[in-house]
Design a protein around this motif. Structure first.
Motif, PDB file in Angstrom:
ATOM      1  N   LEU A  41       0.860  -1.190   0.000  1.00  0.00           N
ATOM      2  CA  LEU A  41       0.000   0.000   0.000  1.00  0.00           C
ATOM      3  C   LEU A  41       0.897   1.242   0.000  1.00  0.00           C
ATOM      4  O   LEU A  41       1.796   1.372   0.844  1.00  0.00           O
ATOM      5  CB  LEU A  41      -0.890  -0.002   1.250  1.00  0.00           C
ATOM      6  CG  LEU A  41      -1.827   1.194   1.415  1.00  0.00           C
ATOM      7  CD1 LEU A  41      -2.969   1.150   0.403  1.00  0.00           C
ATOM      8  CD2 LEU A  41      -2.399   1.246   2.831  1.00  0.00           C
ATOM      9  N   THR A  42       0.678   2.117  -0.958  1.00  0.00           N
ATOM     10  CA  THR A  42       1.533   3.317  -1.051  1.00  0.00           C
ATOM     11  C   THR A  42       0.776   4.608  -0.717  1.00  0.00           C
ATOM     12  O   THR A  42       1.373   5.580  -0.245  1.00  0.00           O
ATOM     13  CB  THR A  42       2.118   3.469  -2.459  1.00  0.00           C
ATOM     14  OG1 THR A  42       1.031   3.438  -3.391  1.00  0.00           O
ATOM     15  CG2 THR A  42       3.113   2.361  -2.781  1.00  0.00           C
ATOM     16  N   THR A  86      -4.606   3.624  10.755  1.00  0.00           N
ATOM     17  CA  THR A  86      -3.944   2.768  11.745  1.00  0.00           C
ATOM     18  C   THR A  86      -3.812   1.361  11.176  1.00  0.00           C
ATOM     19  O   THR A  86      -4.717   0.850  10.500  1.00  0.00           O
ATOM     20  CB  THR A  86      -4.699   2.719  13.089  1.00  0.00           C
ATOM     21  OG1 THR A  86      -6.081   2.505  12.825  1.00  0.00           O
ATOM     22  CG2 THR A  86      -4.547   3.986  13.889  1.00  0.00           C
ATOM     23  N   PHE A  87      -2.679   0.753  11.435  1.00  0.00           N
ATOM     24  CA  PHE A  87      -2.373  -0.573  10.932  1.00  0.00           C
ATOM     25  C   PHE A  87      -2.025  -1.449  12.139  1.00  0.00           C
ATOM     26  O   PHE A  87      -1.037  -1.165  12.830  1.00  0.00           O
ATOM     27  CB  PHE A  87      -1.180  -0.467   9.964  1.00  0.00           C
ATOM     28  CG  PHE A  87      -0.796  -1.765   9.345  1.00  0.00           C
ATOM     29  CD1 PHE A  87      -1.668  -2.435   8.502  1.00  0.00           C
ATOM     30  CD2 PHE A  87       0.446  -2.323   9.593  1.00  0.00           C
ATOM     31  CE1 PHE A  87      -1.302  -3.636   7.930  1.00  0.00           C
ATOM     32  CE2 PHE A  87       0.812  -3.521   9.020  1.00  0.00           C
ATOM     33  CZ  PHE A  87      -0.067  -4.188   8.191  1.00  0.00           C
ATOM     34  N   ARG A  91      -0.422   3.804  14.490  1.00  0.00           N
ATOM     35  CA  ARG A  91      -0.662   4.909  13.563  1.00  0.00           C
ATOM     36  C   ARG A  91       0.298   4.827  12.366  1.00  0.00           C
ATOM     37  O   ARG A  91       1.505   4.593  12.533  1.00  0.00           O
ATOM     38  CB  ARG A  91      -0.439   6.231  14.326  1.00  0.00           C
ATOM     39  CG  ARG A  91      -0.665   7.491  13.542  1.00  0.00           C
ATOM     40  CD  ARG A  91      -2.147   7.782  13.407  1.00  0.00           C
ATOM     41  NE  ARG A  91      -2.350   8.856  12.447  1.00  0.00           N
ATOM     42  CZ  ARG A  91      -2.510  10.126  12.782  1.00  0.00           C
ATOM     43  NH1 ARG A  91      -2.534  10.477  14.040  1.00  0.00           N
ATOM     44  NH2 ARG A  91      -2.702  11.032  11.853  1.00  0.00           N
ATOM     45  N   VAL A  92      -0.240   4.988  11.175  1.00  0.00           N
ATOM     46  CA  VAL A  92       0.571   4.986   9.951  1.00  0.00           C
ATOM     47  C   VAL A  92       0.932   6.431   9.627  1.00  0.00           C
ATOM     48  O   VAL A  92       0.051   7.298   9.577  1.00  0.00           O
ATOM     49  CB  VAL A  92      -0.219   4.357   8.776  1.00  0.00           C
ATOM     50  CG1 VAL A  92       0.594   4.402   7.486  1.00  0.00           C
ATOM     51  CG2 VAL A  92      -0.624   2.937   9.108  1.00  0.00           C
ATOM     52  N   VAL A  93       2.213   6.684   9.432  1.00  0.00           N
ATOM     53  CA  VAL A  93       2.651   8.062   9.150  1.00  0.00           C
ATOM     54  C   VAL A  93       2.391   8.380   7.677  1.00  0.00           C
ATOM     55  O   VAL A  93       2.769   7.611   6.792  1.00  0.00           O
ATOM     56  CB  VAL A  93       4.151   8.251   9.490  1.00  0.00           C
ATOM     57  CG1 VAL A  93       4.574   9.702   9.275  1.00  0.00           C
ATOM     58  CG2 VAL A  93       4.435   7.807  10.914  1.00  0.00           C
ATOM     59  N   THR A  94       1.720   9.494   7.460  1.00  0.00           N
ATOM     60  CA  THR A  94       1.407   9.907   6.082  1.00  0.00           C
ATOM     61  C   THR A  94       2.160  11.188   5.730  1.00  0.00           C
ATOM     62  O   THR A  94       2.566  11.935   6.614  1.00  0.00           O
ATOM     63  CB  THR A  94      -0.117  10.135   5.913  1.00  0.00           C
ATOM     64  OG1 THR A  94      -0.560  11.000   6.959  1.00  0.00           O
ATOM     65  CG2 THR A  94      -0.878   8.833   5.974  1.00  0.00           C
ATOM     66  N   LEU A 117       1.586   7.415   1.861  1.00  0.00           N
ATOM     67  CA  LEU A 117       2.190   6.890   3.095  1.00  0.00           C
ATOM     68  C   LEU A 117       3.675   7.245   3.072  1.00  0.00           C
ATOM     69  O   LEU A 117       4.290   7.266   2.002  1.00  0.00           O
ATOM     70  CB  LEU A 117       2.036   5.368   3.149  1.00  0.00           C
ATOM     71  CG  LEU A 117       0.757   4.818   3.787  1.00  0.00           C
ATOM     72  CD1 LEU A 117      -0.487   5.305   3.072  1.00  0.00           C
ATOM     73  CD2 LEU A 117       0.788   3.293   3.790  1.00  0.00           C
ATOM     74  N   LYS A 118       4.258   7.509   4.243  1.00  0.00           N
ATOM     75  CA  LYS A 118       5.687   7.857   4.299  1.00  0.00           C
ATOM     76  C   LYS A 118       6.521   6.705   3.751  1.00  0.00           C
ATOM     77  O   LYS A 118       7.515   6.918   3.065  1.00  0.00           O
ATOM     78  CB  LYS A 118       6.094   8.180   5.748  1.00  0.00           C
ATOM     79  CG  LYS A 118       5.780   9.600   6.152  1.00  0.00           C
ATOM     80  CD  LYS A 118       6.875  10.569   5.760  1.00  0.00           C
ATOM     81  CE  LYS A 118       6.547  11.955   6.298  1.00  0.00           C
ATOM     82  NZ  LYS A 118       7.306  13.006   5.647  1.00  0.00           N
TER      83      LYS A 118
END
Lengths: 183, 183
Positions: A41-42, A86-87, A91-94, A117-118
């Motif tokens: 996932l990008t 959130t994964f 938290r997923v950094v964007t 996504l970072k």
């Protein structure tokens, strides 16, 4: 005793009514997951259709569509993009919003953008959650139905999408649970 | 460029008047200020006005996660009890308590006033809303304080003391509702 309970109920009703006096607006959202060649996932491509009231206010602000789009992207950056990914509970950094545009759909404004996504993420075998909250407690973002989430060719066969309304949600909280579970 | 917007100004203006904890505190503080003589009244009112701006600034730069409503109601309770006691305001310690109550009220009202930010209309909504909120708070306090000043000596100040006890009851009533609210 009954009188006291009645009075308390009446009082709480009064407070609820007053609390709702703050300006609120609705956004109808759609989301599309984007993947790279490694099936990671990008980014998430989001599209937000603002309600008529806010669309009117934006149009009447006298700014061009390009200026408005730039302003929306800039303000969203300060408001955490109204989006938390959130994964597995983390938290997923964007990154910064890219490829944004604002278009008029009849008398409403639709803001489309890509939230990268970072770093790319393998979501296979895990769960991704999307929550939309406005720190100012004015906007409520709804998907209403899982059909408004597009998994794309990469994740279509692997993942299941689920949208559920949260009951008794407080002002400023996410109104729905958006969950993408992948095997 | 920031332009005056009546929509956001009015939304901010009505915010303190539509929020029970703000309204109770404003009425209590207005009566407390009205109980004092000219010089103290003006000094405390000015300090309160400055404290509101300080509260706005704190709210903008620091993300405080306090239970604002609870703090506001406790301050309202203390303010209204001061009204009921109607202490001789000339001793230094009474002046100090009143001063602290005015400053604490102003700061907490400012902290609990989160402006609306609509992406794309960011600065305009933000500043117009804050201006409206400040005007709402100031005007309500000045009007209530001026009216209370008229009743200051009437029936040896009993009217204001009775009013103070009603405000204390209201603060306790809302505090109770806040405590029993299911989390």
């Amino acid at each position: 005793m009954k009188k006291i309970i009645g009075l308390l109920a009446l009082g709480s009703l009064f407070i609820t009514t007053l609390s709702d006096a703050h300006f609120h607006y609705k956004i109808n959202a759609t989301a599309t997951l984007q993947a790279n060649a490694k099936k990671q996932l990008t980014a998430v491509k989001l599209s937000w259709l603002h309600d008529k009231t806010v669309s009117d206010l934006m149009i009447k602000s006298g700014q061009s569509m390009d200026q408005l789009a730039k302003g929306v992207a800039g303000d969203l950056a300060d408001l955490d993009n109204f989006t938390q990914l959130t994964f597995n509970g983390k938290r997923v950094v964007t990154g910064h919003v890219t490829q944004y545009q604002l278009v008029k759909v009849k008398d409403q404004l639709k803001f489309s953008f890509t939230l990268p996504l970072k770093s790319p993420l393998f979501i296979q075998g895990h769960t991704l959650r999307i929550a939309h909250t406005d720190p100012g407690a004015s906007a409520s973002i709804f998907y209403h139905h899982a059909n408004n989430i597009t998994l794309g060719n990469t994740f279509k066969s692997l993942c299941k999408k689920h949208v559920e309304a949260i009951q008794g949600v407080e002002v400023g909280e996410a109104p729905e649970t958006i969950q993408i579970s992948c095997k | 460029m920031i332009a005056f917007s009546s929509t956001w100004f009015l939304d901010g203006f009505t915010h303190p008047l539509e929020t029970p904890s703000h309204l109770i505190l404003l009425v209590g503080l207005g009566v407390l200020l009205g109980q004092q003589s000219g010089a103290y009244f003006i000094r405390n009112l000015l300090l309160f006005c400055v404290a509101v701006i300080a509260g706005f600034t704190i709210n903008n730069y620091l993300s405080l996660r306090w239970n604002n409503e609870l703090i506001l109601l406790v301050i309202a309770l203390l303010v209204s009890l001061s009204v009921v006691l109607r202490l001789d305001y000339r001793p230094l310690w009474v002046q100090l308590i009143t001063l602290l109550l005015c400053i604490a009220s102003g700061i907490m009202l400012g902290i609990d006033s989160s402006p609306i930010v609509i992406p794309g209309l960011g600065e305009n909504t933000f500043y117009n809303w804050l201006l409206g909120a400040a005007m709402g708070v100031y005007l309500a306090t000045i009007v209530i304080a001026s009216m209370s000043a008229l009743f200051r000596t009437l029936f040896q100040g009993i009217i204001l003391r009775v009013l103070g006890s009603w405000i204390a009851t209201s603060a306790l009533f809302v505090l109770t509702l806040l405590m029993v609210k299911p989390s």
